[in-house]
Scaffold this active site. Structure first.
Site, PDB file in Angstrom:
ATOM      1  CE  LYS A 137      -1.523  -4.552   3.295  1.00  0.00           C
ATOM      2  NZ  LYS A 137      -1.826  -5.854   2.725  1.00  0.00           N
ATOM      3  CB  SER A 152      -0.851  -0.028   1.276  1.00  0.00           C
ATOM      4  OG  SER A 152      -1.405   1.229   1.525  1.00  0.00           O
ATOM      5  CE1 TYR A 163      -3.884  -2.829   5.536  1.00  0.00           C
ATOM      6  CE2 TYR A 163      -3.390  -0.500   5.152  1.00  0.00           C
ATOM      7  CZ  TYR A 163      -3.676  -1.765   4.665  1.00  0.00           C
ATOM      8  OH  TYR A 163      -3.738  -1.966   3.304  1.00  0.00           O
TER       9      TYR A 163
HETATM   10  P1  NAD Z   1     -11.006  -6.948   1.169  1.00  0.00           P
HETATM   11  O1  NAD Z   1     -11.173  -6.919   2.649  1.00  0.00           O
HETATM   12  O2  NAD Z   1     -12.172  -6.674   0.306  1.00  0.00           O
HETATM   13  O3  NAD Z   1     -10.383  -8.351   0.726  1.00  0.00           O
HETATM   14  C1  NAD Z   1      -9.505  -9.087   1.556  1.00  0.00           C
HETATM   15  C2  NAD Z   1     -10.014 -10.515   1.602  1.00  0.00           C
HETATM   16  O4  NAD Z   1      -9.139 -11.289   2.440  1.00  0.00           O
HETATM   17  C3  NAD Z   1     -11.412 -10.627   2.200  1.00  0.00           C
HETATM   18  O5  NAD Z   1     -12.235 -11.381   1.330  1.00  0.00           O
HETATM   19  C4  NAD Z   1     -11.199 -11.353   3.521  1.00  0.00           C
HETATM   20  O6  NAD Z   1     -12.294 -12.168   3.850  1.00  0.00           O
HETATM   21  C5  NAD Z   1      -9.936 -12.136   3.255  1.00  0.00           C
HETATM   22  N1  NAD Z   1      -9.107 -12.446   4.437  1.00  0.00           N
HETATM   23  C6  NAD Z   1      -8.652 -11.589   5.390  1.00  0.00           C
HETATM   24  N2  NAD Z   1      -7.915 -12.259   6.282  1.00  0.00           N
HETATM   25  C7  NAD Z   1      -7.884 -13.556   5.890  1.00  0.00           C
HETATM   26  C8  NAD Z   1      -7.271 -14.725   6.402  1.00  0.00           C
HETATM   27  N3  NAD Z   1      -6.554 -14.716   7.530  1.00  0.00           N
HETATM   28  N4  NAD Z   1      -7.447 -15.894   5.737  1.00  0.00           N
HETATM   29  C9  NAD Z   1      -8.176 -15.934   4.610  1.00  0.00           C
HETATM   30  N5  NAD Z   1      -8.773 -14.865   4.073  1.00  0.00           N
HETATM   31  C10 NAD Z   1      -8.627 -13.689   4.715  1.00  0.00           C
HETATM   32  O7  NAD Z   1      -9.803  -5.934   0.826  1.00  0.00           O
HETATM   33  P2  NAD Z   1      -9.330  -5.360  -0.582  1.00  0.00           P
HETATM   34  O8  NAD Z   1      -9.696  -3.926  -0.632  1.00  0.00           O
HETATM   35  O9  NAD Z   1      -9.720  -6.268  -1.675  1.00  0.00           O
HETATM   36  O10 NAD Z   1      -7.755  -5.403  -0.355  1.00  0.00           O
HETATM   37  C11 NAD Z   1      -6.976  -6.513  -0.774  1.00  0.00           C
HETATM   38  C12 NAD Z   1      -5.544  -6.304  -0.285  1.00  0.00           C
HETATM   39  O11 NAD Z   1      -5.049  -5.065  -0.782  1.00  0.00           O
HETATM   40  C13 NAD Z   1      -5.429  -6.220   1.244  1.00  0.00           C
HETATM   41  O12 NAD Z   1      -4.244  -6.883   1.639  1.00  0.00           O
HETATM   42  C14 NAD Z   1      -5.320  -4.737   1.506  1.00  0.00           C
HETATM   43  O13 NAD Z   1      -4.604  -4.467   2.690  1.00  0.00           O
HETATM   44  C15 NAD Z   1      -4.547  -4.265   0.282  1.00  0.00           C
HETATM   45  N6  NAD Z   1      -4.785  -2.846  -0.034  1.00  0.00           N
HETATM   46  C16 NAD Z   1      -6.063  -2.386  -0.164  1.00  0.00           C
HETATM   47  C17 NAD Z   1      -6.289  -1.032  -0.411  1.00  0.00           C
HETATM   48  C18 NAD Z   1      -7.687  -0.496  -0.507  1.00  0.00           C
HETATM   49  O14 NAD Z   1      -7.858   0.722  -0.339  1.00  0.00           O
HETATM   50  N7  NAD Z   1      -8.707  -1.301  -0.779  1.00  0.00           N
HETATM   51  C19 NAD Z   1      -5.200  -0.140  -0.562  1.00  0.00           C
HETATM   52  C20 NAD Z   1      -3.904  -0.662  -0.462  1.00  0.00           C
HETATM   53  C21 NAD Z   1      -3.704  -2.024  -0.196  1.00  0.00           C
HETATM   54  N1  UFG Z   2     -12.153  11.566   3.625  1.00  0.00           N
HETATM   55  C1  UFG Z   2     -13.154  12.446   3.978  1.00  0.00           C
HETATM   56  N2  UFG Z   2     -14.307  11.936   4.507  1.00  0.00           N
HETATM   57  C2  UFG Z   2     -14.513  10.609   4.680  1.00  0.00           C
HETATM   58  C3  UFG Z   2     -13.482   9.715   4.309  1.00  0.00           C
HETATM   59  C4  UFG Z   2     -12.308  10.230   3.789  1.00  0.00           C
HETATM   60  O1  UFG Z   2     -13.013  13.661   3.849  1.00  0.00           O
HETATM   61  O2  UFG Z   2     -15.573  10.218   5.181  1.00  0.00           O
HETATM   62  C5  UFG Z   2     -10.922  12.097   3.007  1.00  0.00           C
HETATM   63  C6  UFG Z   2      -9.660  11.786   3.788  1.00  0.00           C
HETATM   64  O3  UFG Z   2      -9.417  12.759   4.769  1.00  0.00           O
HETATM   65  C7  UFG Z   2      -8.614  11.759   2.668  1.00  0.00           C
HETATM   66  C8  UFG Z   2      -9.393  11.251   1.444  1.00  0.00           C
HETATM   67  O4  UFG Z   2     -10.764  11.480   1.758  1.00  0.00           O
HETATM   68  O5  UFG Z   2      -8.176  13.064   2.398  1.00  0.00           O
HETATM   69  C9  UFG Z   2      -9.194   9.780   1.170  1.00  0.00           C
HETATM   70  O6  UFG Z   2      -9.454   9.029   2.352  1.00  0.00           O
HETATM   71  P1  UFG Z   2      -9.630   7.442   2.321  1.00  0.00           P
HETATM   72  O7  UFG Z   2      -9.958   7.017   3.716  1.00  0.00           O
HETATM   73  O8  UFG Z   2     -10.559   7.042   1.239  1.00  0.00           O
HETATM   74  O9  UFG Z   2      -8.181   6.935   1.880  1.00  0.00           O
HETATM   75  P2  UFG Z   2      -6.764   7.113   2.556  1.00  0.00           P
HETATM   76  O10 UFG Z   2      -5.870   7.760   1.538  1.00  0.00           O
HETATM   77  O11 UFG Z   2      -6.847   7.742   3.873  1.00  0.00           O
HETATM   78  O12 UFG Z   2      -6.304   5.609   2.804  1.00  0.00           O
HETATM   79  C10 UFG Z   2      -6.563   4.566   1.872  1.00  0.00           C
HETATM   80  C11 UFG Z   2      -6.664   3.240   2.638  1.00  0.00           C
HETATM   81  C12 UFG Z   2      -5.334   2.907   3.248  1.00  0.00           C
HETATM   82  C13 UFG Z   2      -4.299   2.884   2.189  1.00  0.00           C
HETATM   83  C14 UFG Z   2      -4.256   4.202   1.451  1.00  0.00           C
HETATM   84  C15 UFG Z   2      -3.271   4.148   0.314  1.00  0.00           C
HETATM   85  O13 UFG Z   2      -7.634   3.327   3.651  1.00  0.00           O
HETATM   86  O14 UFG Z   2      -5.400   1.644   3.827  1.00  0.00           O
HETATM   87  O15 UFG Z   2      -5.538   4.495   0.934  1.00  0.00           O
HETATM   88  O16 UFG Z   2      -3.521   3.045  -0.480  1.00  0.00           O
HETATM   89  F1  UFG Z   2      -3.098   2.660   2.762  1.00  0.00           F
END
Ligand code: NAD
Ligand code: UFG
Length: 330
Positions: free
Chosen positions: A152, A124, A148
């Site tokens: 990572k 991330s 979190y």
């Molecule tokens: P998500 O929660 O939709 O998907 C993750 C999946 O992993 C879920 O289906 C959950 O049930 C499963 N899971 C969690 N722990 C588990 C375990 N111990 N065993 C088996 N299954 C398990 O999340 P996502 O948004 O699809 O994100 C996927 C990956 O990308 C995650 O590792 C997340 O940290 C990373 N990531 C997501 C974002 C974002 O904003 N969505 C940004 C950066 C990185």
């Molecule tokens: N924000 C609002 N109101 C809300 C939610 C968010 O104003 O209700 C603003 C935040 O302050 C920020 C922007 O919208 O300025 C984006 O916020 P998000 O929570 O959507 O995303 P972040 O960039 O904070 O974080 C996300 C994931 C993290 C990940 C990161 C980079 O939550 O896990 O993107 O991938 F690490």
């Protein structure tokens, strides 16, 4: 070629599974459904006309995980499974360390045991902490501000150490920026239960009348309009990035940013959402959210140069598709 997708029922995983199946690859999903639903499997079948093998196992259960590797001839792993809520990770850090680290170590031990050497890992942009300059390049200093993010960064370190010890491993660490959007079919997307933490799911809940007002966390940042700037990437482009990483002929340990390279403020995103979807989002400016940074966007030139990665979808697509998914599934 059979690909093991951990967390394949989740938001990003499910979109990637569709691309893998459409590419003619066989897919095995392991997911404990802690943050997803089983019906995703049916939806994947509806979109692709193909079935996946599914194991409802927890990666922390080593015996069960081992049994998958024993039974299936896995060629490569795409590792999405993990807990991802920043705020929750501050309240229950041990759960995050246990789930994300133990799950990953078990997975890597199985890969080593069964001689599976290719892995793509979901990292991330959070590992860059508060960057001093923009756009963010892969060699920028790394730091984290919450458990979190630390999981990572720790997993990245584990992968680097593993590669150091055995350079026949082929490892791609993909640092995602802010994934939003949904599948064009309206069948796959993101719609968290309860009050969403992230901006786009929150906007959609206000648009559908499930929540009364969007709180904008701060309008005094050093950005174009004072609201936070992020690099929003369509989940379909993110999934495409995984396909490219999977097919990349260059082996070794590689780290790539996956974003669009463009920064968008909260107000810009809300305005775009209102315009393309012809809805009004009730909003109010409130105080900053702790831990948030002014601005964050990627330099994607490395992924472009080495993987041929180029985003195909616009912010308009992201806004249309996010709303379309939730309207279809309510
Ligand atoms: P998500 O929660 O939709 O998907 C993750 C999946 O992993 C879920 O289906 C959950 O049930 C499963 N899971 C969690 N722990 C588990 C375990 N111990 N065993 C088996 N299954 C398990 O999340 P996502 O948004 O699809 O994100 C996927 C990956 O990308 C995650 O590792 C997340 O940290 C990373 N990531 C997501 C974002 C974002 O904003 N969505 C940004 C950066 C990185
Ligand atoms: N924000 C609002 N109101 C809300 C939610 C968010 O104003 O209700 C603003 C935040 O302050 C920020 C922007 O919208 O300025 C984006 O916020 P998000 O929570 O959507 O995303 P972040 O960039 O904070 O974080 C996300 C994931 C993290 C990940 C990161 C980079 O939550 O896990 O993107 O991938 F690490």
């Amino acid at each position: 070629m059979k690909i093991l997708v951990t967390g394949g029922c989740g938001y990003i995983g499910s979109h990637t599974v569709v691309d893998l199946l459409n590419d003619g690859l066989e897919v095995v999903i392991v997911d404990n459904l802690v943050n997803s639903k089983r019906d995703v499997l049916e939806k994947i079948k509806k979109i692709t006309g193909k079935c996946v093998t599914f194991y409802e196992y927890d990666l922390c259960d080593m015996e069960k995980l081992d049994s998958i590797f024993k039974k299936e001839s896995i060629s490569a792993v795409i590792h999405f499974a993990g807990l991802k809520a920043v705020g929750e990770s501050v309240s229950i850090p041990l759960k995050y360390y246990q789930n994300n680290l133990t799950g990953t170590i078990n997975l890597l031990l199985c890969m080593q045991k069964y001689n599976v050497k290719k892995i793509i890992f979901s990292s991330s942009a959070t590992v860059y902490g508060n960057p001093k300059t923009l756009p963010i390049k892969e060699d920028f200093p790394l730091s984290t501000t919450n458990p979190y993010g630390t999981t990572k960064l720790m997993i990245e370190t584990i992968l680097k150490d593993l590669y150091q010890s055995d350079n026949s491993f082929d490892i791609a660490i993909l640092r995602y920026f802010n994934p939003i959007g949904a599948h064009k079919s309206g069948l796959l997307g993101e719609d968290p239960n309860g009050i969403p933490n992230n901006l786009m799911p929150y906007i959609v809940k206000v648009a559908t009348g499930k929540l009364p007002v969007l709180n904008i966390f701060g309008a005094d940042y050093k950005t174009v309009d004072g609201t936070g700037v992020r690099d929003y990437i369509h989940v379909l482009d993110l999934s495409y990035g995984h396909m490219l990483a999977l097919k990349n002929k260059k082996t070794g340990l590689k780290i790539y940013n996956l974003g669009t390279g463009k920064g968008t403020s909260v107000l810009e995103l809300v305005t775009m959402f209102e315009t393309v979807n012809k809805v009004k989002i009730n909003k109010k400016i409130v105080g900053r959210r702790e831990g948030d940074i002014d601005a964050c966007y990627a330099s994607c030139s490395l992924a472009e140069r080495e993987l041929g990665f180029k985003c195909r979808y616009t912010l308009e697509d992201m806004c249309l598709d996010s709303y379309n998914y939730v309207k279809n599934n309510n």
